[in-house]
Design a protein around this motif. Sequence first.
Motif, PDB file in Angstrom:
ATOM      1  N   ASN A 106     -12.329  -7.860   5.856  1.00  0.00           N
ATOM      2  CA  ASN A 106     -10.888  -7.697   5.607  1.00  0.00           C
ATOM      3  C   ASN A 106     -10.320  -8.783   4.697  1.00  0.00           C
ATOM      4  O   ASN A 106      -9.139  -8.767   4.380  1.00  0.00           O
ATOM      5  CB  ASN A 106     -10.109  -7.620   6.930  1.00  0.00           C
ATOM      6  CG  ASN A 106     -10.217  -8.900   7.743  1.00  0.00           C
ATOM      7  OD1 ASN A 106     -10.864  -9.859   7.343  1.00  0.00           O
ATOM      8  ND2 ASN A 106      -9.582  -8.910   8.902  1.00  0.00           N
ATOM      9  N   HIS A 107     -11.153  -9.732   4.289  1.00  0.00           N
ATOM     10  CA  HIS A 107     -10.695 -10.728   3.321  1.00  0.00           C
ATOM     11  C   HIS A 107     -10.894 -10.246   1.884  1.00  0.00           C
ATOM     12  O   HIS A 107     -10.432 -10.877   0.938  1.00  0.00           O
ATOM     13  CB  HIS A 107     -11.447 -12.052   3.536  1.00  0.00           C
ATOM     14  CG  HIS A 107     -11.175 -12.688   4.862  1.00  0.00           C
ATOM     15  ND1 HIS A 107      -9.920 -13.117   5.236  1.00  0.00           N
ATOM     16  CD2 HIS A 107     -11.995 -12.941   5.921  1.00  0.00           C
ATOM     17  CE1 HIS A 107      -9.971 -13.627   6.460  1.00  0.00           C
ATOM     18  NE2 HIS A 107     -11.222 -13.518   6.896  1.00  0.00           N
ATOM     19  N   VAL A 109     -10.187  -7.635  -1.152  1.00  0.00           N
ATOM     20  CA  VAL A 109      -9.146  -6.704  -1.590  1.00  0.00           C
ATOM     21  C   VAL A 109      -9.741  -5.302  -1.600  1.00  0.00           C
ATOM     22  O   VAL A 109     -10.690  -5.028  -2.347  1.00  0.00           O
ATOM     23  CB  VAL A 109      -8.625  -7.079  -2.989  1.00  0.00           C
ATOM     24  CG1 VAL A 109      -7.550  -6.095  -3.436  1.00  0.00           C
ATOM     25  CG2 VAL A 109      -8.084  -8.504  -2.994  1.00  0.00           C
ATOM     26  N   LEU A 111      -9.925  -2.239  -2.773  1.00  0.00           N
ATOM     27  CA  LEU A 111      -9.774  -1.180  -3.764  1.00  0.00           C
ATOM     28  C   LEU A 111     -10.894  -0.154  -3.664  1.00  0.00           C
ATOM     29  O   LEU A 111     -10.773   0.953  -4.181  1.00  0.00           O
ATOM     30  CB  LEU A 111      -9.736  -1.773  -5.175  1.00  0.00           C
ATOM     31  CG  LEU A 111      -8.611  -2.774  -5.467  1.00  0.00           C
ATOM     32  CD1 LEU A 111      -8.656  -3.206  -6.919  1.00  0.00           C
ATOM     33  CD2 LEU A 111      -7.258  -2.187  -5.130  1.00  0.00           C
ATOM     34  N   SER A 117      -3.971   1.669   3.738  1.00  0.00           N
ATOM     35  CA  SER A 117      -3.682   0.514   4.592  1.00  0.00           C
ATOM     36  C   SER A 117      -3.333   0.965   6.007  1.00  0.00           C
ATOM     37  O   SER A 117      -2.517   1.872   6.193  1.00  0.00           O
ATOM     38  CB  SER A 117      -2.514  -0.281   4.019  1.00  0.00           C
ATOM     39  OG  SER A 117      -2.038  -1.226   4.964  1.00  0.00           O
ATOM     40  N   ILE A 426     -13.067  -8.760  -4.545  1.00  0.00           N
ATOM     41  CA  ILE A 426     -12.449  -7.461  -4.825  1.00  0.00           C
ATOM     42  C   ILE A 426     -13.505  -6.370  -4.643  1.00  0.00           C
ATOM     43  O   ILE A 426     -14.595  -6.467  -5.219  1.00  0.00           O
ATOM     44  CB  ILE A 426     -11.905  -7.398  -6.263  1.00  0.00           C
ATOM     45  CG1 ILE A 426     -10.947  -8.561  -6.537  1.00  0.00           C
ATOM     46  CG2 ILE A 426     -11.219  -6.061  -6.522  1.00  0.00           C
ATOM     47  CD1 ILE A 426     -10.641  -8.765  -8.015  1.00  0.00           C
ATOM     48  N   GLN A 450      -2.400   1.173  -0.663  1.00  0.00           N
ATOM     49  CA  GLN A 450      -2.036  -0.118  -0.081  1.00  0.00           C
ATOM     50  C   GLN A 450      -0.587  -0.430  -0.467  1.00  0.00           C
ATOM     51  O   GLN A 450      -0.083   0.093  -1.448  1.00  0.00           O
ATOM     52  CB  GLN A 450      -2.946  -1.237  -0.613  1.00  0.00           C
ATOM     53  CG  GLN A 450      -4.426  -0.873  -0.696  1.00  0.00           C
ATOM     54  CD  GLN A 450      -5.043  -0.622   0.649  1.00  0.00           C
ATOM     55  OE1 GLN A 450      -4.705  -1.284   1.631  1.00  0.00           O
ATOM     56  NE2 GLN A 450      -5.971   0.336   0.727  1.00  0.00           N
ATOM     57  N   TRP A 452       1.986  -2.245  -2.330  1.00  0.00           N
ATOM     58  CA  TRP A 452       1.867  -3.007  -3.570  1.00  0.00           C
ATOM     59  C   TRP A 452       2.445  -4.403  -3.422  1.00  0.00           C
ATOM     60  O   TRP A 452       3.539  -4.604  -2.893  1.00  0.00           O
ATOM     61  CB  TRP A 452       2.581  -2.281  -4.707  1.00  0.00           C
ATOM     62  CG  TRP A 452       2.562  -3.036  -6.002  1.00  0.00           C
ATOM     63  CD1 TRP A 452       3.551  -3.811  -6.532  1.00  0.00           C
ATOM     64  CD2 TRP A 452       1.458  -3.102  -6.912  1.00  0.00           C
ATOM     65  NE1 TRP A 452       3.152  -4.351  -7.720  1.00  0.00           N
ATOM     66  CE2 TRP A 452       1.866  -3.934  -7.981  1.00  0.00           C
ATOM     67  CE3 TRP A 452       0.175  -2.553  -6.929  1.00  0.00           C
ATOM     68  CZ2 TRP A 452       1.024  -4.222  -9.058  1.00  0.00           C
ATOM     69  CZ3 TRP A 452      -0.652  -2.836  -8.011  1.00  0.00           C
ATOM     70  CH2 TRP A 452      -0.223  -3.671  -9.055  1.00  0.00           C
ATOM     71  N   ARG A 455      -0.974  -9.556  -4.822  1.00  0.00           N
ATOM     72  CA  ARG A 455      -2.412  -9.604  -4.596  1.00  0.00           C
ATOM     73  C   ARG A 455      -3.126  -8.492  -5.365  1.00  0.00           C
ATOM     74  O   ARG A 455      -4.178  -8.719  -5.971  1.00  0.00           O
ATOM     75  CB  ARG A 455      -2.692  -9.471  -3.091  1.00  0.00           C
ATOM     76  CG  ARG A 455      -4.152  -9.660  -2.698  1.00  0.00           C
ATOM     77  CD  ARG A 455      -4.335  -9.354  -1.222  1.00  0.00           C
ATOM     78  NE  ARG A 455      -5.676  -9.690  -0.772  1.00  0.00           N
ATOM     79  CZ  ARG A 455      -6.267  -9.132   0.268  1.00  0.00           C
ATOM     80  NH1 ARG A 455      -5.633  -8.200   0.973  1.00  0.00           N
ATOM     81  NH2 ARG A 455      -7.483  -9.490   0.622  1.00  0.00           N
ATOM     82  N   TYR A 456      -2.528  -7.307  -5.375  1.00  0.00           N
ATOM     83  CA  TYR A 456      -3.133  -6.189  -6.083  1.00  0.00           C
ATOM     84  C   TYR A 456      -2.926  -6.305  -7.586  1.00  0.00           C
ATOM     85  O   TYR A 456      -3.802  -5.923  -8.376  1.00  0.00           O
ATOM     86  CB  TYR A 456      -2.594  -4.875  -5.522  1.00  0.00           C
ATOM     87  CG  TYR A 456      -3.039  -4.693  -4.091  1.00  0.00           C
ATOM     88  CD1 TYR A 456      -4.335  -4.294  -3.803  1.00  0.00           C
ATOM     89  CD2 TYR A 456      -2.194  -4.988  -3.035  1.00  0.00           C
ATOM     90  CE1 TYR A 456      -4.769  -4.171  -2.490  1.00  0.00           C
ATOM     91  CE2 TYR A 456      -2.623  -4.873  -1.717  1.00  0.00           C
ATOM     92  CZ  TYR A 456      -3.912  -4.473  -1.454  1.00  0.00           C
ATOM     93  OH  TYR A 456      -4.339  -4.379  -0.160  1.00  0.00           O
ATOM     94  N   SER A 459      -5.547  -8.705  -8.649  1.00  0.00           N
ATOM     95  CA  SER A 459      -6.885  -8.126  -8.528  1.00  0.00           C
ATOM     96  C   SER A 459      -7.187  -7.180  -9.681  1.00  0.00           C
ATOM     97  O   SER A 459      -8.299  -7.179 -10.237  1.00  0.00           O
ATOM     98  CB  SER A 459      -7.019  -7.386  -7.199  1.00  0.00           C
ATOM     99  OG  SER A 459      -6.890  -8.286  -6.116  1.00  0.00           O
TER     100      SER A 459
END
Length: 472
Positions: A106-107, A109, A111, A117, A426, A450, A452, A455-456, A459
Amino acid sequence: MKLYEQLANSIAQSIQEGVLGRGDKLPSVRQASESRGVSPATVFQAYYLLEARGLITARERSGYFVTGGAIGIPPAPAPQADASTDSMQVDVSEQVFEVLESIINNHVVPLGSAFPSPFLFPLDQLAKCMTPALQAMDPWSVMTNINRGDAELRRQIALRYMIGGLNISAEEIIVTNGAMEALNLCLMAVTRPGDTILIESPTFFSALQSIERLGLRAVAIPSHPESGIDLAAMEQAIIQHTPQACWIMTNFQNPSGSLMPDEKKKALVELVTKYQLPLLEDDVFGELYFGDKRPMPAKAFDTEDLVMHCSSFSKCLAPGYRVGWAAPGRYLKAVERLKITTTVATSLPAQLAIARYLQKGGYDKHLRNLRQVLLVNQIKFIEAIERYFPEGTCLSVPQGGYFLWVKLPEGVDALQLHKLALADGISIAPGPIFSAQKKFTNYVRLNYGQTWNMRYEMSLNALGVIVRKLMR
């Protein structure tokens, strides 16, 4: 749905389809009120809702303008049909497991995840439904509901079919441990080891794993990223290989996001009826549409009970509860017996909690909110891909679901991109895991389900940097 919500959804659809482009000015409140035949207050509420979704923005003394819209990235091209499509043994599990094991953390990202989510679902409300449902449970129901599942849940599913225009009774439904069990049971009911199955290309990797596990052979039929499977190539393959079944996602296909038009679904059902070919219809994303109404499944055009319709609550309501179902038509008894001889039953507490939630009437409101979030996320993701990915990148804009099928510039290796991105924290889903022939080597599936945030944004920026490095 309230009038202002209908107006907002209509405008949102125009934005998503490119009728209204980025930077376009919306009609004034007075103009919209007169043209739509609604009050100014209704227009104001619709514009406020669209602004809250991030689709439009207000400029002082100038009006409202579109922030998201038609994209400048070319659409992903359709795979080319082979003159002769061979059947093949499938061997993808090792590669799929390698990718899946790398994205569980879960650490990372997510995609590359197959789920949206978990924070987008009403898990607290479901938990509150479970306790009173269990307290009211008839002890004998543990036995009486063992075959096809909880009677009330099946009734609620049948009601949703009815609302969508399908006449499927509760007695025609079998509750399963998610849609994958439903699909696997249906596949087992109509095949034996060594049989041939028609699949889409690309296709969901779990379909490939099921075919591999059951010792079946696959014939991959090209699928258009907007309109779905090539029916002419499919008929040619039926004549050439005499398959025992086909496995198709007609609504928001995974990974391409394609939505088969109603007339094509009707033609698909006519084709399988002509050859008496069972059709496994995977419809887990059907509720996640961005238009005015839920797209019809192929099951709606089935007059001879050849379509084995499968779905679940995992993608739209209750991930982790593992509650799905099959409406297998003429194969009902065979699927029921397979269920009894494999997993026997589906968790009754999970069934009761979902049934009670559906009874309380909050499901459609939840779905509206979820679809709004996904539509906004899609626009944000596409805008970021436009900003950060190099020229030569292609993608199509799906009308629902939460996946983008992205074609990277020629020469970019998606598996190498997967490894380099993972080193940066990622995850992505590389194209070859969606192909029996290990094709789509420069494609990736990205999950925009997810909420937004920066972080995204960061990534996708990082992914674009890695893609550019791989082009050198």
